[in-house]
Design a protein around this motif. Structure first.
Motif, PDB file in Angstrom:
ATOM      1  N   ASN A  29     -34.976 -22.451 -71.012  1.00 39.50           N
ATOM      2  CA  ASN A  29     -33.663 -22.186 -70.623  1.00 39.50           C
ATOM      3  C   ASN A  29     -32.938 -21.005 -71.492  1.00 39.50           C
ATOM      4  N   THR A  32     -34.442 -17.792 -70.623  1.00 38.78           N
ATOM      5  CA  THR A  32     -33.744 -17.197 -69.679  1.00 38.78           C
ATOM      6  C   THR A  32     -32.465 -16.571 -69.875  1.00 38.78           C
ATOM      7  N   THR A  80     -37.584 -28.048 -65.008  1.00 39.29           N
ATOM      8  CA  THR A  80     -36.800 -28.980 -64.445  1.00 39.29           C
ATOM      9  C   THR A  80     -35.868 -28.283 -63.334  1.00 39.29           C
ATOM     10  N   ARG A  81     -35.127 -29.254 -62.395  1.00 42.67           N
ATOM     11  CA  ARG A  81     -34.423 -28.534 -61.409  1.00 42.67           C
ATOM     12  C   ARG A  81     -33.282 -27.975 -61.943  1.00 42.67           C
ATOM     13  N   PHE A  82     -32.661 -28.105 -63.004  1.00 43.43           N
ATOM     14  CA  PHE A  82     -31.612 -27.571 -63.676  1.00 43.43           C
ATOM     15  C   PHE A  82     -32.160 -26.152 -63.996  1.00 43.43           C
ATOM     16  N   GLY A  83     -33.599 -25.917 -64.551  1.00 45.92           N
ATOM     17  CA  GLY A  83     -33.871 -24.970 -65.024  1.00 45.92           C
ATOM     18  C   GLY A  83     -34.066 -23.760 -63.792  1.00 45.92           C
ATOM     19  N   VAL A  85     -32.383 -23.617 -61.102  1.00 40.73           N
ATOM     20  CA  VAL A  85     -31.164 -23.284 -60.689  1.00 40.73           C
ATOM     21  C   VAL A  85     -30.647 -22.341 -61.608  1.00 40.73           C
ATOM     22  N   LEU A  86     -30.759 -22.394 -62.880  1.00 41.77           N
ATOM     23  CA  LEU A  86     -30.371 -21.498 -63.901  1.00 41.77           C
ATOM     24  C   LEU A  86     -31.060 -20.072 -63.811  1.00 41.77           C
ATOM     25  N   ASP A  87     -32.331 -20.312 -63.587  1.00 38.95           N
ATOM     26  CA  ASP A  87     -33.173 -19.167 -63.743  1.00 38.95           C
ATOM     27  C   ASP A  87     -32.791 -18.250 -62.309  1.00 38.95           C
ATOM     28  N   SER A  89     -29.825 -18.226 -60.783  1.00 37.95           N
ATOM     29  CA  SER A  89     -28.607 -17.782 -60.859  1.00 37.95           C
ATOM     30  C   SER A  89     -28.790 -16.530 -61.761  1.00 37.95           C
TER      31      SER A  89
END
Length: 203
Positions: A29, A32, A80-83, A85-87, A89
């Motif tokens: 993250n 990213t 991860t699922r958050f990773g 979405v962050l990527d 975005s």
């Protein structure tokens, strides 16, 4: 399209780098965010001021971090699922900055309004191409692939800006219009893929 043919080869080159960075204590993250911040800053600073060659190298260099963060995630056993979405975005932010900067350059520096329209089309279409996939996946459907995905957009556009920075005439014209037409085709391809997936799920 390049993702299909080149992903395995690129991964063989970047995975050792990703594993090494993980051992240093860095996170996917963080990589990213670092890559996105550099690409956005480079695009918004260099392209609107007419520094096309420098902007090309800076944006391309920071865009490469998008490959490294995936390699780092694999080194950790998967992202991860958050990773994810962050990527995604951050990709949209970087794409938006690139085409916004080129639009500003074309409107204000060279006063080429027709070509600025091509840059605006790419700004919108780059978001739509990605949105179709994201919305389809949120609905449990598939919309992968297409003629011009993010990698192709970056390559085509940055080759055009780089060659223009070297003095090659009409390079950015060809690049932006080629990217725009390819993106329209990609939107249609993905919508058709979604329709097939929806029909298959209904059956």
């Amino acid at each position: 399209m390049l993702n299909i043919f080149a992903r395995a080869s690129v991964s063989r080159a970047t995975d050792p780098i990703g594993a090494w960075l993980v051992r240093l204590g860095l996170t996917p993250n963080a990589m990213t965010l670092f890559g996105t911040a550099g690409a956005v800053a480079g695009a918004l600073w260099l392209f609107p001021t007419g520094h096309l060659l420098a902007g090309t190298f800076v944006v391309w260099g920071f865009a490469m971090f998008d490959l490294i963060d995936g390699s780092m995630a694999r080194a950790l056993g998967g992202g991860t699922r958050f990773g994810a979405v962050l990527d995604a975005s951050c990709d949209r932010l970087a794409d938006g900055a690139l085409f916004s900067a080129l639009t500003w350059y074309l409107f204000t520096v060279v006063d080429h309004r027709v070509l600025a329209v091509a840059a605006l089309l790419n700004l919108v279409l780059s978001q739509v191409v990605s949105y179709v996939k994201a919305r389809a996946e949120a609905s449990g459907l598939s919309a992968d692939g297409g003629l011009v995905e993010r990698a192709e957009r970056l390559i085509i556009t940055l080759v055009g800006t780089g060659l223009t920075g070297l003095g090659v005439p009409y390079a950015i014209d060809v690049a932006l219009w080629l990217c725009a037409v390819g993106s329209v085709i990609t939107v249609v391809q993905r919508l058709l893929a979604v329709r097939r997936a929806a029909e298959g799920a209904a059956a």
